[in-house]
Scaffold this motif. Structure first.
Motif, PDB file in Angstrom:
ATOM      1  N   LYS A 180       2.390   1.669  -3.348  1.00 40.93           N
ATOM      2  CA  LYS A 180       1.272   2.341  -4.284  1.00 40.93           C
ATOM      3  C   LYS A 180       1.063   3.803  -4.258  1.00 40.93           C
ATOM      4  CE  LYS A 180      -3.453   1.431  -5.985  1.00 40.93           C
ATOM      5  NZ  LYS A 180      -3.582   2.822  -6.266  1.00 40.93           N
ATOM      6  N   GLU A 181       1.072   4.215  -2.920  1.00 42.56           N
ATOM      7  CA  GLU A 181       0.812   5.421  -2.320  1.00 42.56           C
ATOM      8  C   GLU A 181       2.107   6.300  -2.956  1.00 42.56           C
ATOM      9  OE1 GLU A 181       0.327   6.217   1.577  1.00 42.56           O
ATOM     10  OE2 GLU A 181      -1.563   4.909   1.780  1.00 42.56           O
ATOM     11  N   PHE A 182       3.221   5.993  -3.057  1.00 34.07           N
ATOM     12  CA  PHE A 182       4.329   6.707  -3.199  1.00 34.07           C
ATOM     13  C   PHE A 182       4.356   6.881  -4.883  1.00 34.07           C
ATOM     14  CE2 PHE A 182       8.768   6.596  -4.599  1.00 34.07           C
ATOM     15  CZ  PHE A 182       9.187   7.732  -4.373  1.00 34.07           C
ATOM     16  N   LYS A 231       1.694  11.862  -9.747  1.00 36.04           N
ATOM     17  CA  LYS A 231       0.819  13.238  -9.499  1.00 36.04           C
ATOM     18  C   LYS A 231       1.753  14.572  -9.474  1.00 36.04           C
ATOM     19  CE  LYS A 231      -1.236  15.404  -5.781  1.00 36.04           C
ATOM     20  NZ  LYS A 231      -1.744  15.414  -4.537  1.00 36.04           N
ATOM     21  N   GLY A 264       0.731  -1.309  -0.025  1.00 37.18           N
ATOM     22  CA  GLY A 264       0.071  -0.056  -0.008  1.00 37.18           C
ATOM     23  C   GLY A 264       1.031   1.279  -0.188  1.00 37.18           C
ATOM     24  N   LYS A 265       1.983   1.233   0.730  1.00 38.59           N
ATOM     25  CA  LYS A 265       2.862   2.282   0.718  1.00 38.59           C
ATOM     26  C   LYS A 265       3.573   2.701  -0.438  1.00 38.59           C
ATOM     27  CE  LYS A 265       2.080   3.628   4.968  1.00 38.59           C
ATOM     28  NZ  LYS A 265       1.790   4.959   5.259  1.00 38.59           N
ATOM     29  N   ASP A 323       1.748   6.767  -6.806  1.00 38.39           N
ATOM     30  CA  ASP A 323       0.561   7.701  -7.032  1.00 38.39           C
ATOM     31  C   ASP A 323       1.215   9.118  -6.828  1.00 38.39           C
ATOM     32  OD1 ASP A 323      -0.956   5.509  -7.748  1.00 38.39           O
ATOM     33  OD2 ASP A 323      -2.178   5.537  -6.052  1.00 38.39           O
ATOM     34  N   TRP A 324       1.784   9.255  -6.043  1.00 41.32           N
ATOM     35  CA  TRP A 324       2.443  10.609  -5.485  1.00 41.32           C
ATOM     36  C   TRP A 324       3.395  11.169  -6.462  1.00 41.32           C
ATOM     37  CZ3 TRP A 324       7.439  11.989  -3.476  1.00 41.32           C
ATOM     38  CH2 TRP A 324       7.505  13.471  -3.182  1.00 41.32           C
TER      39      TRP A 324
END
Length: 142
Positions: A127-129, A135, A124-125, A131-132
């Protein structure tokens, strides 16, 4: 099956008790007419007699075998060795999913470890990274 195990165990105990009593009685029989030397530390009745007749030896072995078979017959069924098989069976049973008291029941005992709040979810981390980063890359192009 339980009644048979009780009968086999009872027979084993009876045969073992008889074999022990027979061995004791045989040890009391006079083995020689000679008197023990006067300087002997043990009296004649305390000296061990290891020459048991074959029938007493066979009865002892038979009773031990009966007791072993009785213990095996009276033991509960074996549980699976693999944890995933055990946890799968536990999750499938309705009784295990019901929580009867605090800390008892509830299905897979390892589910709490996998879903705890302090557990770090690496995927999950990651994937968040990602996405960041995406973005941030989009905002630089604009």
């Amino acid at each position: 099956m339980a009644a048979a195990a009780i009968i086999v165990n009872a027979l084993g105990v009876v045969f073992l008790a008889h074999a022990v009593y027979s061995a004791y009685e045989h040890s009391l029989l006079p083995s020689s007419t000679a008197t023990p030397p006067s300087g002997s530390a043990l009296s004649r009745s305390l000296k061990p007699n290891v020459n048991l007749p074959i029938d007493i030896t066979l009865e002892t072995l038979f009773s031990a075998l009966l007791l072993c078979v009785g213990v095996v017959l009276s033991s509960p069924g074996l549980k699976p060795i693999q944890w995933n098989v055990w946890a799968g069976r536990l999750e499938k049973s309705k009784e295990a999913r019901e929580i009867t008291e605090v800390g008892v029941g509830g299905g897979n005992p390892y589910a709490g470890l996998e879903e705890r709040a302090g557990f770090l979810d690496i995927r999950g981390k990651r994937k968040e990274f990602a996405d960041w980063i995406k973005k941030d890359a989009r905002s630089e192009k604009s």
